[in-house]
Design an enzyme around this catalytic site. Sequence first.
Site, short mmCIF file in Angstrom:
data_model
loop_
_atom_site.label_atom_id
_atom_site.label_comp_id
_atom_site.label_asym_id
_atom_site.label_seq_id
_atom_site.Cartn_x
_atom_site.Cartn_y
_atom_site.Cartn_z
N GLY A 33 -10.65 15.88 7.49
CA GLY A 33 -9.67 16.88 7.09
C GLY A 33 -8.30 16.32 7.37
CB ALA A 34 -5.32 15.76 5.25
CD GLU A 35 -4.60 19.90 6.16
OE1 GLU A 35 -4.09 20.10 5.05
OE2 GLU A 35 -5.83 19.70 6.33
CG ASN A 165 -3.66 14.10 1.75
OD1 ASN A 165 -4.51 13.52 1.09
ND2 ASN A 165 -3.54 13.95 3.05
N GLY A 258 -8.14 7.92 5.21
CA GLY A 258 -7.54 8.30 6.49
C GLY A 258 -6.29 7.52 6.83
N GLY A 260 -3.46 7.27 5.19
CA GLY A 260 -2.27 8.09 4.98
C GLY A 260 -2.06 9.09 6.10
CG ASP A 261 -4.89 12.02 6.76
OD1 ASP A 261 -4.05 12.51 5.99
OD2 ASP A 261 -6.12 12.09 6.58
CG ASP A 297 -11.69 10.94 6.96
OD1 ASP A 297 -12.26 10.05 6.32
OD2 ASP A 297 -11.32 12.01 6.46
#
Length: 320
Positions: A33-35, A165, A258, A260-261, A297
């Site tokens: 999950g990006a966040e 995203n 992952g 970018g996160d 991730d």
Amino acid sequence: MDVVTIGETMVVFEAGSQGPLRYTHTFTKRHGGAESNVAIGIQRLGHSARWMSQVGEDELGQYLLQSIRGEGVDTNFVTTSPTAPTGLFIKEFRRPNEGSVHYYRAGSAASQMSGDLIGEELFRNAKVLHITGITPLISKSCDEVITKAIHLAKKLGLFVSFDPNLRFKIMEEYGEDRARDRMRELAGMSDLFLPGLDEAEWMYGTNDESEIAHRAFLDGAKRIVIKKGSTHSYYAEHDGKSGFVNSHSVDRVVDPIGAGDGFASGVIVGILEEMTLHDAVNLGAAVGALVVSSPGDIEGLPTRKEVDLFLNQTSKDVLR
């Protein structure tokens, strides 16, 4: 509490062998999950993060809470739904370097979050709100969650970070033109806008980085960092400062998901530590480079010590 993030995290079942899923018998369980990835990245870099979401009142939801809480992230504002399931997706590897993702998130607990869950207590002692473009496109109620969160965060004086995203599969129901307008609206409300170059081109109709920055500033953004994968990042501030930061090379890319996160978590930490935007972007680039060297991730998200060692080694290599 330094950073608050809001968004859906799903359980990931990653195929343990190549070929169609019908012939796959083993899977590795992870979460993505990006966040929450950004929240974990913030924690590993020595700062504190709170993740707000909703999961099902099921075993997969318990797994997410247990795992993310175990990374040190504050999960006290995650609610559970007795009627909706935790979302999940499956990674399929048909051939080497050819993967696909199958989402099972329709009607998930997170998609049913409502604005009633957002209150001032969520932002107690926080400095940054980080959001992505995924959450507002999941459902109308999730869109309302993000709108309320941004307005409340700004009222309380928080710094707002936005990473689009983009997930085009989600846009099919939302509508691409409507999604583009929404992404530009969110970018205009941000203090830090973190698009990839392909995302920014989709949003603004040009791949000229300085022109993208100019249009984003007209929309209201304060700072922009445009990521261009393994080559460089372009940054600009509304007062006219701009420049480039080269990406850091790695010996082998294992899993780009992952990165970018990780990049976002590094830039946000740099801003929390009052670095120049150039140095914050360089920190983000180092984190992103380390992330792609590991599968999953979050598995490759580095500690601050690991990042400092990597940057120190990189600077030595440049001087040789």
